[in-house]
Design an enzyme around this catalytic site. Structure first.
Site, PDB file in Angstrom:
ATOM      1  N   ASP A 298       0.836  -1.211   0.000  1.00  8.18           N
ATOM      2  CA  ASP A 298       0.000   0.000   0.000  1.00  8.18           C
ATOM      3  C   ASP A 298       0.871   1.262   0.000  1.00  8.18           C
ATOM      4  OD1 ASP A 298      -2.285   1.507   0.073  1.00  8.18           O
ATOM      5  OD2 ASP A 298      -2.789   1.042   2.156  1.00  8.18           O
TER       6      ASP A 298
ATOM      7  N   ASN B   5     -10.499  -2.930  -6.573  1.00  4.73           N
ATOM      8  CA  ASN B   5      -9.710  -1.906  -7.285  1.00  4.73           C
ATOM      9  C   ASN B   5     -10.334  -1.512  -8.634  1.00  4.73           C
ATOM     10  OD1 ASN B   5      -6.484  -3.097  -6.053  1.00  4.73           O
ATOM     11  ND2 ASN B   5      -7.733  -1.398  -5.312  1.00  4.73           N
TER      12      ASN B   5
END
Ligand code: FPP
Length: 242
Positions: free
Chosen positions: A22, A70
């Protein structure tokens, strides 16, 4: 023996490390760049971390590269991530094979361009005999979706309710054949699982660092693994450590 490998004789090692990579977007912002440049920097960090994990003697590494959620990002970013995976596979599969890295894919091909799906399948096929480390790339992966797919397969097989066991469910997940992750690392300081290996992570240990993924180093990996070595894993029981 280098600094990373030196570690392995001193503390218990996880057999399987899973990483939530991340912070690419924030890394890009911090450097005055576009988000895509952050993802590209993230891809450039894959090789050193894969190598460092293998050098530590950890036989399984899983990387969360693209989640089923996503798809909610702007299509340009989604297409950018797809292109980066294609590029990574074009440039790195031969190198990974030479380093004895077996590539495995977690997730679904639904919605993935057939050319990219073919590249992923070929990478898996070309490295299937590699033995040093199994690198699972979670791409178009969601833990809940993986469980739903497993349940559909089990129901379709006509199995009786009494025959449904944890082992049967595990065997139908895309992680079949990969041990549950001992250790989950998340970069960028967030404390969330984000639908990653939600079944498999039942007894995983967690570790996070404020460092964004493109800046995550083999040295930090080593620190994380040293921390893992001090954990007392009881799996719901008592006195796992003497
Ligand atoms: C999270 O950063 C990262 C991702 C959604 C993708 C992870 C992907 C890579 C490291 C590179 C892609 C790898 C391959 C093989 C395609 P973020 O965008 O959520 O960062 P932010 O939270 O700072 O915005």
């Amino acid at each position: 023996m280098n600094d990373v490998t030196a570690h392995q004789s001193t503390t218990p090692l996880p057999k399987h490390i899973a990483i939530i990579m991340d912070g690419n977007g924030r890394w890009a912002k911090q450097h005055g760049k576009l988000r895509h440049a952050g993802h590209r920097a993230g891809v450039e960090n894959l090789r050193p971390i894969i190598r460092a994990t293998a050098d530590l003697g950890v036989p399984y590494l899983t990387l969360y590269a693209f989640s089923t959620e996503n798809w909610r990002r702007p299509s340009m970013e989604v297409q950018g991530l797809m292109s980066l995976l294609a590029e990574f596979l074009d440039h790195e599969v031969e190198n990974l094979k030479n380093e004895d890295v077996r590539i495995n894919h977690l997730g679904s091909f639904e919605g993935i361009n057939p050319h990219l799906a073919e590249k992923i399948s070929q990478a898996v096929a070309r490295t299937r005999d590699c033995k040093r480390i199994t690198l699972s790339v979670a791409f178009n992966y969601g833990g809940r979706q993986d469980i739903v797919t497993a349940v559909k397969q089990i129901v379709a097989s006509g199995v009786s309710p009494e025959a449904v066991t944890e082992e049967l469910i595990s065997a139908h997940l895309s992680t079949n054949g990969v041990p549950d992750p001992d250790f989950i690392i998340r970069t960028s300081g967030e404390w969330r699982l984000s639908n990653f290996l939600i079944w498999e992570a039942a007894y995983s240990e967690y570790w996070t660092t404020p460092v964004f993924w493109p800046d995550f180093t083999p040295q930090l990996l080593k620190q994380a693994v040293a921390d893992y070595g001090n954990r007392d894993r009881r799996f719901g029981g008592l006195n796992a450590k003497p």
